[in-house]
Design a protein around this motif. Structure first.
Motif, PDB file in Angstrom:
ATOM      1  N   ASP A  42       4.325 -24.448  12.649  1.00  0.00           N
ATOM      2  CA  ASP A  42       5.414 -25.324  13.082  1.00  0.00           C
ATOM      3  C   ASP A  42       5.230 -26.740  12.533  1.00  0.00           C
ATOM      4  OD1 ASP A  42       6.435 -23.190  14.507  1.00  0.00           O
ATOM      5  OD2 ASP A  42       5.562 -23.817  16.417  1.00  0.00           O
ATOM      6  N   HIS A  43       3.989 -27.224  12.543  1.00  0.00           N
ATOM      7  CA  HIS A  43       3.728 -28.573  12.033  1.00  0.00           C
ATOM      8  C   HIS A  43       4.055 -28.663  10.547  1.00  0.00           C
ATOM      9  CE1 HIS A  43       1.799 -32.469  11.551  1.00  0.00           C
ATOM     10  NE2 HIS A  43       1.220 -31.972  10.468  1.00  0.00           N
ATOM     11  N   MET A  44       3.667 -27.649   9.784  1.00  0.00           N
ATOM     12  CA  MET A  44       3.907 -27.678   8.341  1.00  0.00           C
ATOM     13  C   MET A  44       5.394 -27.671   8.023  1.00  0.00           C
ATOM     14  SD  MET A  44       0.878 -25.238   6.902  1.00  0.00           S
ATOM     15  CE  MET A  44       1.581 -25.252   5.267  1.00  0.00           C
ATOM     16  N   ARG A  45       6.176 -27.062   8.875  1.00  0.00           N
ATOM     17  CA  ARG A  45       7.616 -27.001   8.637  1.00  0.00           C
ATOM     18  C   ARG A  45       8.300 -28.344   8.882  1.00  0.00           C
ATOM     19  NH1 ARG A  45      10.344 -21.815   8.687  1.00  0.00           N
ATOM     20  NH2 ARG A  45       8.806 -20.168   8.276  1.00  0.00           N
ATOM     21  N   THR A  46       7.609 -29.260   9.545  1.00  0.00           N
ATOM     22  CA  THR A  46       8.211 -30.570   9.826  1.00  0.00           C
ATOM     23  C   THR A  46       7.428 -31.720   9.198  1.00  0.00           C
ATOM     24  OG1 THR A  46       7.000 -30.723  11.924  1.00  0.00           O
ATOM     25  CG2 THR A  46       9.216 -29.773  12.001  1.00  0.00           C
ATOM     26  N   SER A  47       6.278 -31.422   8.596  1.00  0.00           N
ATOM     27  CA  SER A  47       5.424 -32.472   8.044  1.00  0.00           C
ATOM     28  C   SER A  47       6.029 -33.053   6.770  1.00  0.00           C
ATOM     29  CB  SER A  47       4.037 -31.890   7.733  1.00  0.00           C
ATOM     30  OG  SER A  47       3.280 -32.803   6.963  1.00  0.00           O
ATOM     31  N   GLU A  48       6.014 -34.389   6.689  1.00  0.00           N
ATOM     32  CA  GLU A  48       6.484 -35.049   5.466  1.00  0.00           C
ATOM     33  C   GLU A  48       5.590 -34.706   4.278  1.00  0.00           C
ATOM     34  OE1 GLU A  48       9.091 -37.007   4.325  1.00  0.00           O
ATOM     35  OE2 GLU A  48       9.979 -36.137   6.120  1.00  0.00           O
ATOM     36  N   GLN A  49       4.298 -34.479   4.553  1.00  0.00           N
ATOM     37  CA  GLN A  49       3.384 -34.134   3.469  1.00  0.00           C
ATOM     38  C   GLN A  49       3.728 -32.790   2.834  1.00  0.00           C
ATOM     39  OE1 GLN A  49      -0.907 -34.988   3.799  1.00  0.00           O
ATOM     40  NE2 GLN A  49      -0.472 -35.507   5.941  1.00  0.00           N
ATOM     41  N   MET A  50       4.384 -31.914   3.599  1.00  0.00           N
ATOM     42  CA  MET A  50       4.678 -30.562   3.114  1.00  0.00           C
ATOM     43  C   MET A  50       6.167 -30.324   2.905  1.00  0.00           C
ATOM     44  SD  MET A  50       1.879 -28.855   2.666  1.00  0.00           S
ATOM     45  CE  MET A  50       2.501 -27.165   2.617  1.00  0.00           C
ATOM     46  N   ARG A  51       6.973 -31.364   3.037  1.00  0.00           N
ATOM     47  CA  ARG A  51       8.428 -31.155   3.036  1.00  0.00           C
ATOM     48  C   ARG A  51       8.903 -30.479   1.756  1.00  0.00           C
ATOM     49  NH1 ARG A  51      12.759 -34.330   1.489  1.00  0.00           N
ATOM     50  NH2 ARG A  51      11.368 -36.068   1.018  1.00  0.00           N
ATOM     51  N   GLN A  52       8.508 -30.991   0.601  1.00  0.00           N
ATOM     52  CA  GLN A  52       8.961 -30.395  -0.658  1.00  0.00           C
ATOM     53  C   GLN A  52       8.417 -28.976  -0.823  1.00  0.00           C
ATOM     54  OE1 GLN A  52      11.070 -31.375  -3.014  1.00  0.00           O
ATOM     55  NE2 GLN A  52      11.593 -33.259  -1.928  1.00  0.00           N
ATOM     56  N   SER A  53       7.145 -28.796  -0.514  1.00  0.00           N
ATOM     57  CA  SER A  53       6.536 -27.481  -0.686  1.00  0.00           C
ATOM     58  C   SER A  53       7.166 -26.440   0.240  1.00  0.00           C
ATOM     59  CB  SER A  53       5.026 -27.564  -0.428  1.00  0.00           C
ATOM     60  OG  SER A  53       4.403 -28.400  -1.382  1.00  0.00           O
ATOM     61  N   MET A  54       7.467 -26.820   1.469  1.00  0.00           N
ATOM     62  CA  MET A  54       8.081 -25.887   2.399  1.00  0.00           C
ATOM     63  C   MET A  54       9.535 -25.601   2.017  1.00  0.00           C
ATOM     64  SD  MET A  54       5.810 -24.834   4.461  1.00  0.00           S
ATOM     65  CE  MET A  54       6.931 -23.960   5.558  1.00  0.00           C
ATOM     66  N   THR A  55      10.258 -26.632   1.594  1.00  0.00           N
ATOM     67  CA  THR A  55      11.654 -26.437   1.204  1.00  0.00           C
ATOM     68  C   THR A  55      11.760 -25.487   0.020  1.00  0.00           C
ATOM     69  OG1 THR A  55      12.286 -28.630   2.007  1.00  0.00           O
ATOM     70  CG2 THR A  55      13.759 -27.588   0.422  1.00  0.00           C
ATOM     71  N   THR A  56      10.924 -25.713  -0.993  1.00  0.00           N
ATOM     72  CA  THR A  56      10.975 -24.833  -2.162  1.00  0.00           C
ATOM     73  C   THR A  56      10.438 -23.445  -1.823  1.00  0.00           C
ATOM     74  OG1 THR A  56       8.839 -25.704  -2.914  1.00  0.00           O
ATOM     75  CG2 THR A  56      10.824 -26.716  -3.817  1.00  0.00           C
ATOM     76  N   GLY A  57       9.465 -23.384  -0.906  1.00  0.00           N
ATOM     77  CA  GLY A  57       8.935 -22.078  -0.494  1.00  0.00           C
ATOM     78  C   GLY A  57       9.970 -21.244   0.238  1.00  0.00           C
ATOM     79  N   ILE A  58      10.697 -21.868   1.161  1.00  0.00           N
ATOM     80  CA  ILE A  58      11.752 -21.154   1.905  1.00  0.00           C
ATOM     81  C   ILE A  58      12.835 -20.664   0.947  1.00  0.00           C
ATOM     82  CG2 ILE A  58      13.633 -21.521   3.553  1.00  0.00           C
ATOM     83  CD1 ILE A  58      11.665 -23.370   5.094  1.00  0.00           C
ATOM     84  N   ALA A  59      13.226 -21.532   0.008  1.00  0.00           N
ATOM     85  CA  ALA A  59      14.252 -21.141  -0.959  1.00  0.00           C
ATOM     86  C   ALA A  59      13.772 -19.997  -1.843  1.00  0.00           C
ATOM     87  CB  ALA A  59      14.646 -22.341  -1.816  1.00  0.00           C
ATOM     88  N   ALA A  60      12.501 -20.043  -2.244  1.00  0.00           N
ATOM     89  CA  ALA A  60      11.967 -18.997  -3.115  1.00  0.00           C
ATOM     90  C   ALA A  60      11.894 -17.657  -2.401  1.00  0.00           C
ATOM     91  CB  ALA A  60      10.580 -19.399  -3.621  1.00  0.00           C
ATOM     92  N   MET A  61      11.497 -17.666  -1.130  1.00  0.00           N
ATOM     93  CA  MET A  61      11.420 -16.405  -0.381  1.00  0.00           C
ATOM     94  C   MET A  61      12.812 -15.816  -0.173  1.00  0.00           C
ATOM     95  SD  MET A  61       8.249 -15.841  -0.064  1.00  0.00           S
ATOM     96  CE  MET A  61       7.809 -14.716   1.254  1.00  0.00           C
ATOM     97  N   ALA A  62      13.814 -16.671   0.021  1.00  0.00           N
ATOM     98  CA  ALA A  62      15.187 -16.178   0.137  1.00  0.00           C
ATOM     99  C   ALA A  62      15.643 -15.558  -1.179  1.00  0.00           C
ATOM    100  CB  ALA A  62      16.120 -17.315   0.550  1.00  0.00           C
TER     101      ALA A  62
END
Length: 339
Positions: free
Chosen positions: A102-122
């Motif tokens: 949950d923290h990684m999904r809202t962390s500014e440090q991980m924002r780009q990595s999580m956004t691109t990861g979610i898009a890639a899995m979709a």
């Protein structure tokens, strides 16, 4: 002046290597963040080969040497991971606690990595070119990844694709799990399209297509989508009879589902007539003690009772109870209905 063509002394090579390490530049460093982001996005533990397949699919790694780098990345991040078997029975890896996810999904440090990861899995969930090692994962979790990425139309298209549903069912995914995805979509009106989809799909029936029809019927019935369920129950019963013949056990089972659907809708006279016809066919082709014969009797008894024909209902239930206890056991669901 250095022009980049000189042979550098070993001490300078060592300096550059140290510089890369201090600045966290290198293959291992490059793979750690997307690896951890992939595990944060995933809905199941992922094995080494599945993690590798995701990162190669995303062109973050090449196949050559990818396994070793993934294993090094897992070792480097071991303090934030736990292992558990994945559904294929391999050792899988996941984040050690939901709070970290949950923290990684809202962390500014991980924002780009999580956004691109979610898009890639979709994107991976849509592609017919998904790596073989990820095919089962995509069937189990692909729609959820599409929903997370806000791609609702594509998620609905997958849920309305009978071939995709058939592959999900073959993998052991239950109708209730699909119903949960529809609830997350919040769009039951689209689910009403199942009847039209199956009408086209079953124009050339096969055993595989009939299995899909039964799965969709169970989905609609369990979800309380009665209008869709009634249409599909009728279509399924007709298609089973057309392909398998009226006396096949699967045809009788499909017909019984349709008769039970009529009872639920309050069409007791129609349900009574159909259940009586099915009971005769089942006794003739399957025998008096077969579970489908007893099921037809239960459905017929329900119709009789609802029409005020109490004696006829009681007679049937007493026969189901006596026969069921003998042939199926006292704790069998068909026997318990009559108890």
């Amino acid at each position: 002046v250095l022009d980049g063509q000189e042979d550098l002394p070993d001490s300078l090579h060592a300096y550059h290597e140290d510089l890369l390490r201090r600045l966290a530049v290198g293959d291992l460093q490059a793979v750690v963040t997307p690896l951890v982001a992939t595990l944060a996005c995933a809905h199941e533990p992922l094995s080494v080969r599945e993690i590798e397949a995701v990162l190669v699919y995303r062109r973050l790694l090449t196949s050559d040497g990818a396994t070793a780098l993934v294993e090094e990345g897992l070792a480097a991040t071991a303090s934030m991971l736990s292992s558990a078997p994945d559904p294929e029975g391999e050792t899988g890896f996941t984040l050690f606690h939901q709070s970290l996810r949950d923290h990684m999904r809202t962390s500014e440090q991980m924002r780009q990595s999580m956004t691109t990861g979610i898009a890639a899995m979709a994107e991976l969930s849509l592609g017919s070119d998904a790596p073989e090692s990820l095919r089962n994962y995509v069937l189990r979790c692909g729609v959820r990844h599409l929903l997370e990425a806000g791609r609702h139309d594509q998620a609905q298209d997958l849920l309305l694709d009978p071939d995709h549903l058939g592959r999900m069912a073959n993998l052991g995914i239950e109708a209730e799990s699909v119903a949960a995805l529809w609830r997350e979509l919040g769009d039951e009106d689209r689910s009403a399209s199942y009847a039209g989809v199956l009408r086209t799909y079953l124009q050339s029936p096969s055993n595989e297509k009939l299995a899909v029809a039964r799965f969709v019927e169970a989905l609609c019935g369990g979800s309380g989508w009665l209008q869709s369920h009634d249409e599909i129950a009728e279509l399924s019963a007709r298609s089973h009879e057309q392909f398998l013949g009226p006396d096949d056990v699967m045809s009788i089972m499909a017909g019984a589902s349709r008769a039970a659907s009529m009872n639920r809708r309050g069409l007791y006279a129609e349900g009574k007539n159909l259940a009586a016809e099915l009971l005769g066919r089942s006794r003739r082709s399957l025998g008096a003690e077969h579970v489908q014969t007893l099921r037809c009797m239960n459905i017929l008894a329900k119709a009789h009772d609802s029409l005020g024909e109490v004696q006829d209902s009681r007679r049937l239930l007493e026969e189901v109870l006596a026969t069921g206890e003998k042939s199926l056991g006292a704790d069998h669901p068909v026997t318990l209905v009559a108890a």
